[in-house]
Motif scaffolding. Structure first.
Motif, PDB file in Angstrom:
ATOM      1  N   ILE A  50     -71.642  25.793 -67.996  1.00 14.32           N
ATOM      2  CA  ILE A  50     -71.419  24.596 -68.815  1.00 14.32           C
ATOM      3  C   ILE A  50     -70.864  24.975 -70.186  1.00 14.32           C
ATOM      4  CG2 ILE A  50     -72.547  22.636 -69.935  1.00 14.32           C
ATOM      5  CD1 ILE A  50     -72.131  22.382 -66.872  1.00 14.32           C
ATOM      6  N   ARG A  51     -71.310  26.073 -70.743  1.00 14.63           N
ATOM      7  CA  ARG A  51     -70.773  26.513 -72.040  1.00 14.63           C
ATOM      8  C   ARG A  51     -69.277  26.782 -71.966  1.00 14.63           C
ATOM      9  NH1 ARG A  51     -75.750  30.694 -73.470  1.00 14.63           N
ATOM     10  NH2 ARG A  51     -77.166  29.125 -74.358  1.00 14.63           N
ATOM     11  N   ALA A  52     -68.803  27.120 -70.793  1.00 18.45           N
ATOM     12  CA  ALA A  52     -67.376  27.397 -70.630  1.00 18.45           C
ATOM     13  C   ALA A  52     -66.513  26.163 -70.884  1.00 18.45           C
ATOM     14  CB  ALA A  52     -67.106  27.938 -69.230  1.00 18.45           C
ATOM     15  N   PHE A  53     -67.117  24.975 -70.873  1.00 20.26           N
ATOM     16  CA  PHE A  53     -66.381  23.744 -71.171  1.00 20.26           C
ATOM     17  C   PHE A  53     -66.200  23.546 -72.679  1.00 20.26           C
ATOM     18  CE2 PHE A  53     -67.842  22.836 -66.873  1.00 20.26           C
ATOM     19  CZ  PHE A  53     -66.767  22.152 -66.318  1.00 20.26           C
ATOM     20  N   GLY A  54     -66.806  24.416 -73.485  1.00 16.60           N
ATOM     21  CA  GLY A  54     -66.665  24.303 -74.920  1.00 16.60           C
ATOM     22  C   GLY A  54     -67.694  23.416 -75.588  1.00 16.60           C
ATOM     23  N   VAL A  55     -68.758  23.082 -74.854  1.00 20.59           N
ATOM     24  CA  VAL A  55     -69.852  22.297 -75.430  1.00 20.59           C
ATOM     25  C   VAL A  55     -71.072  23.195 -75.580  1.00 20.59           C
ATOM     26  CG1 VAL A  55     -69.013  20.144 -74.432  1.00 20.59           C
ATOM     27  CG2 VAL A  55     -70.705  21.517 -73.174  1.00 20.59           C
ATOM     28  N   ARG A  56     -72.060  22.721 -76.304  1.00 17.06           N
ATOM     29  CA  ARG A  56     -73.289  23.493 -76.435  1.00 17.06           C
ATOM     30  C   ARG A  56     -74.179  23.200 -75.238  1.00 17.06           C
ATOM     31  NH1 ARG A  56     -77.578  23.965 -81.530  1.00 17.06           N
ATOM     32  NH2 ARG A  56     -78.775  25.646 -80.572  1.00 17.06           N
ATOM     33  N   ALA A  57     -74.775  24.223 -74.688  1.00 14.02           N
ATOM     34  CA  ALA A  57     -75.734  24.072 -73.590  1.00 14.02           C
ATOM     35  C   ALA A  57     -76.856  25.070 -73.803  1.00 14.02           C
ATOM     36  CB  ALA A  57     -75.064  24.298 -72.244  1.00 14.02           C
ATOM     37  N   GLU A  58     -78.093  24.622 -73.594  1.00 19.11           N
ATOM     38  CA  GLU A  58     -79.262  25.474 -73.760  1.00 19.11           C
ATOM     39  C   GLU A  58     -80.203  25.275 -72.567  1.00 19.11           C
ATOM     40  OE1 GLU A  58     -79.561  27.674 -76.055  1.00 19.11           O
ATOM     41  OE2 GLU A  58     -77.985  27.038 -77.457  1.00 19.11           O
ATOM     42  N   PRO A  59     -80.864  26.364 -72.120  1.00 20.88           N
ATOM     43  CA  PRO A  59     -81.772  26.258 -70.974  1.00 20.88           C
ATOM     44  C   PRO A  59     -83.181  25.830 -71.387  1.00 20.88           C
ATOM     45  CG  PRO A  59     -81.579  28.537 -71.653  1.00 20.88           C
ATOM     46  CD  PRO A  59     -80.680  27.755 -72.572  1.00 20.88           C
ATOM     47  N   PHE A  60     -83.803  25.045 -70.531  1.00 22.31           N
ATOM     48  CA  PHE A  60     -85.198  24.632 -70.708  1.00 22.31           C
ATOM     49  C   PHE A  60     -85.894  24.814 -69.363  1.00 22.31           C
ATOM     50  CE2 PHE A  60     -82.900  22.560 -74.018  1.00 22.31           C
ATOM     51  CZ  PHE A  60     -83.790  22.363 -75.070  1.00 22.31           C
ATOM     52  N   VAL A  61     -86.710  25.852 -69.258  1.00 24.81           N
ATOM     53  CA  VAL A  61     -87.459  26.064 -68.016  1.00 24.81           C
ATOM     54  C   VAL A  61     -88.706  25.196 -68.104  1.00 24.81           C
ATOM     55  CG1 VAL A  61     -88.631  27.731 -66.536  1.00 24.81           C
ATOM     56  CG2 VAL A  61     -86.568  28.399 -67.800  1.00 24.81           C
ATOM     57  N   VAL A  62     -88.726  24.124 -67.360  1.00 25.52           N
ATOM     58  CA  VAL A  62     -89.804  23.148 -67.485  1.00 25.52           C
ATOM     59  C   VAL A  62     -90.019  22.424 -66.160  1.00 25.52           C
ATOM     60  CG1 VAL A  62     -88.223  21.353 -68.317  1.00 25.52           C
ATOM     61  CG2 VAL A  62     -90.641  21.194 -68.875  1.00 25.52           C
ATOM     62  N   ASP A  63     -91.260  22.112 -65.883  1.00 29.88           N
ATOM     63  CA  ASP A  63     -91.657  21.333 -64.703  1.00 29.88           C
ATOM     64  C   ASP A  63     -91.831  19.894 -65.154  1.00 29.88           C
ATOM     65  OD1 ASP A  63     -92.932  20.091 -62.596  1.00 29.88           O
ATOM     66  OD2 ASP A  63     -94.458  21.640 -62.315  1.00 29.88           O
ATOM     67  N   VAL A  64     -91.023  18.984 -64.620  1.00 28.57           N
ATOM     68  CA  VAL A  64     -91.049  17.592 -65.082  1.00 28.57           C
ATOM     69  C   VAL A  64     -92.366  16.891 -64.780  1.00 28.57           C
ATOM     70  CG1 VAL A  64     -88.546  17.356 -64.899  1.00 28.57           C
ATOM     71  CG2 VAL A  64     -89.997  16.679 -62.960  1.00 28.57           C
ATOM     72  N   SER A  65     -93.155  17.429 -63.876  1.00 32.28           N
ATOM     73  CA  SER A  65     -94.442  16.805 -63.563  1.00 32.28           C
ATOM     74  C   SER A  65     -95.505  17.109 -64.609  1.00 32.28           C
ATOM     75  CB  SER A  65     -94.935  17.256 -62.182  1.00 32.28           C
ATOM     76  OG  SER A  65     -95.321  18.624 -62.194  1.00 32.28           O
ATOM     77  N   ASP A  66     -95.187  17.976 -65.567  1.00 30.92           N
ATOM     78  CA  ASP A  66     -96.109  18.386 -66.627  1.00 30.92           C
ATOM     79  C   ASP A  66     -95.721  17.670 -67.919  1.00 30.92           C
ATOM     80  OD1 ASP A  66     -97.500  19.696 -68.675  1.00 30.92           O
ATOM     81  OD2 ASP A  66     -97.342  21.662 -67.725  1.00 30.92           O
ATOM     82  N   LEU A  67     -96.458  16.619 -68.286  1.00 31.61           N
ATOM     83  CA  LEU A  67     -96.107  15.818 -69.455  1.00 31.61           C
ATOM     84  C   LEU A  67     -96.120  16.645 -70.733  1.00 31.61           C
ATOM     85  CD1 LEU A  67     -95.458  13.171 -70.878  1.00 31.61           C
ATOM     86  CD2 LEU A  67     -97.908  12.641 -70.867  1.00 31.61           C
ATOM     87  N   ALA A  68     -97.130  17.487 -70.899  1.00 36.29           N
ATOM     88  CA  ALA A  68     -97.192  18.308 -72.116  1.00 36.29           C
ATOM     89  C   ALA A  68     -95.973  19.206 -72.225  1.00 36.29           C
ATOM     90  CB  ALA A  68     -98.476  19.139 -72.122  1.00 36.29           C
ATOM     91  N   ALA A  69     -95.555  19.790 -71.103  1.00 38.93           N
ATOM     92  CA  ALA A  69     -94.374  20.658 -71.110  1.00 38.93           C
ATOM     93  C   ALA A  69     -93.122  19.858 -71.438  1.00 38.93           C
ATOM     94  CB  ALA A  69     -94.224  21.348 -69.761  1.00 38.93           C
ATOM     95  N   MET A  70     -93.037  18.640 -70.955  1.00 40.45           N
ATOM     96  CA  MET A  70     -91.879  17.800 -71.264  1.00 40.45           C
ATOM     97  C   MET A  70     -91.850  17.413 -72.734  1.00 40.45           C
ATOM     98  SD  MET A  70     -89.733  17.342 -68.784  1.00 40.45           S
ATOM     99  CE  MET A  70     -88.918  15.758 -69.035  1.00 40.45           C
ATOM    100  N   LYS A  71     -93.015  17.141 -73.313  1.00 37.60           N
ATOM    101  CA  LYS A  71     -93.052  16.817 -74.738  1.00 37.60           C
ATOM    102  C   LYS A  71     -92.669  18.033 -75.581  1.00 37.60           C
ATOM    103  CE  LYS A  71     -96.243  12.911 -74.673  1.00 37.60           C
ATOM    104  NZ  LYS A  71     -97.535  12.339 -75.142  1.00 37.60           N
ATOM    105  N   ASP A  72     -93.086  19.204 -75.148  1.00 33.34           N
ATOM    106  CA  ASP A  72     -92.671  20.428 -75.843  1.00 33.34           C
ATOM    107  C   ASP A  72     -91.159  20.605 -75.740  1.00 33.34           C
ATOM    108  OD1 ASP A  72     -95.266  21.023 -76.563  1.00 33.34           O
ATOM    109  OD2 ASP A  72     -95.591  22.483 -74.959  1.00 33.34           O
ATOM    110  N   ALA A  73     -90.601  20.308 -74.563  1.00 31.61           N
ATOM    111  CA  ALA A  73     -89.159  20.420 -74.372  1.00 31.61           C
ATOM    112  C   ALA A  73     -88.419  19.442 -75.280  1.00 31.61           C
ATOM    113  CB  ALA A  73     -88.795  20.175 -72.916  1.00 31.61           C
TER     114      ALA A  73
END
Length: 283
Positions: A50-73
């Motif tokens: 995705i960065r190759a398109f010239g936009v900013r992209a960052e990874p977030f390793v997160v389990d969507v079923s974990d609300l606390a992890a999603m809020k941290d994300a």
């Protein structure tokens, strides 16, 4: 949202399949993306692409079923990108291959946690910030054509359809909640797309029992439809965001499926009329 360039997005299930296709379409439109997935190794490669398109992209390793992890994300995303404008609740899994009463508890818990609670957690984590900045925004949640009808020729997709129906209802309720705000809502209901959904069982987290061997298949007769590439699905979603579409479909062939289901529902009015007529006769 007509102007997407320079906006920020958060996409779940972004490492492959539909999620990656949506990221590619957003990147072509000039959107910066926080890319979330449970598969760290695959995610890293997707972010570089995705960065190759010239936009900013960052990874977030997160389990969507974990609300606390999603809020941290959400907090980390805000620190990296600033205001978020587009939330794509795309992560989803499938189980199945058996009648619903034969599916183990841990499979039920997992599919409900990801497919039903995942979009809710995304909204609870990101929507307050989107409302606070007051700019135009959009929330897309991926359901399925299986979230609008249960096809009798598709073998054993009950848990998937049940959770995807919930995504449709969730999106309809969210649209109502946001009616007086600048945030739009869409529910994506694709039919057959070339994805890795069938490999969901390999990605189940340890807290739900870890990877397992899924019994059978839940695709069945849906294979009669022509599959579309994930990039086409992604472009379809971005088109819908630009045009404010609520329900997003991918295949004309499903028209008959939808009419068949809604015809059965409308026929229930006739059943009620017969009941009332019989009730008057008894009086």
């Amino acid at each position: 949202m007509k102007i997407l360039a320079g906006r920020n997005a958060f996409v779940t299930g972004a490492a492959n399949g539909i999620g990656f296709g949506i990221c590619r379409a957003l990147a072509r439109a000039g959107v910066n993306i926080g890319m979330a997935d449970v598969e760290a190794a695959t995610l890293d490669g997707a972010v570089e692409a995705i960065r190759a398109f010239g936009v900013r992209a960052e990874p977030f390793v997160v389990d969507v079923s974990d609300l606390a992890a999603m809020k941290d994300a959400a907090a980390r995303h805000a620190a990296l990108f600033g205001d978020n404008h587009i939330l794509i609740n795309n992560a989803g899994v499938t189980v199945g291959g058996r009648p619903m009463w034969e599916i183990p508890d841990e499979e039920w818990q997992w599919i409900v946690a990801v497919n039903s609670f995942g979009p809710l957690n995304g909204v609870r984590a990101f929507l307050p910030g989107m409302l606070a900045h007051g700019e135009e925004g959009h929330v897309v949640s991926t359901a399925s054509i299986g979230g609008l009808q249960v096809h009798r020729d598709i073998a054993y997709n009950g848990p998937y359809a049940m959770t995807k129906f919930s995504v449709v209802a969730f999106s309809e309720a969210l649209e109502r909640d946001l009616v007086h705000t600048p945030i739009g809502v869409s529910v994506f209901c694709p039919a057959l797309v070339l994805t890795t959904l069938g490999h969901s069982a390999e990605r189940r987290p340890a807290r739900f029992g870890g990877p397992f061997e899924r019994a059978g298949t839940n695709l069945g007769g849906v294979s009669i439809l022509p599959p579309i590439p994930a990039d086409e699905a992604g472009e379809r979603v971005v088109f819908a965001i630009r045009h404010g579409e609520m329900y997003i479909l991918t295949h004309f062939e499903v028209e008959e499926w939808l009419k068949r289901r809604h015809g059965r529902i409308e026929a229930a009015i006739d059943g009620l009329a017969r009941f009332k007529a019989a009730e008057r006769t008894r009086e």
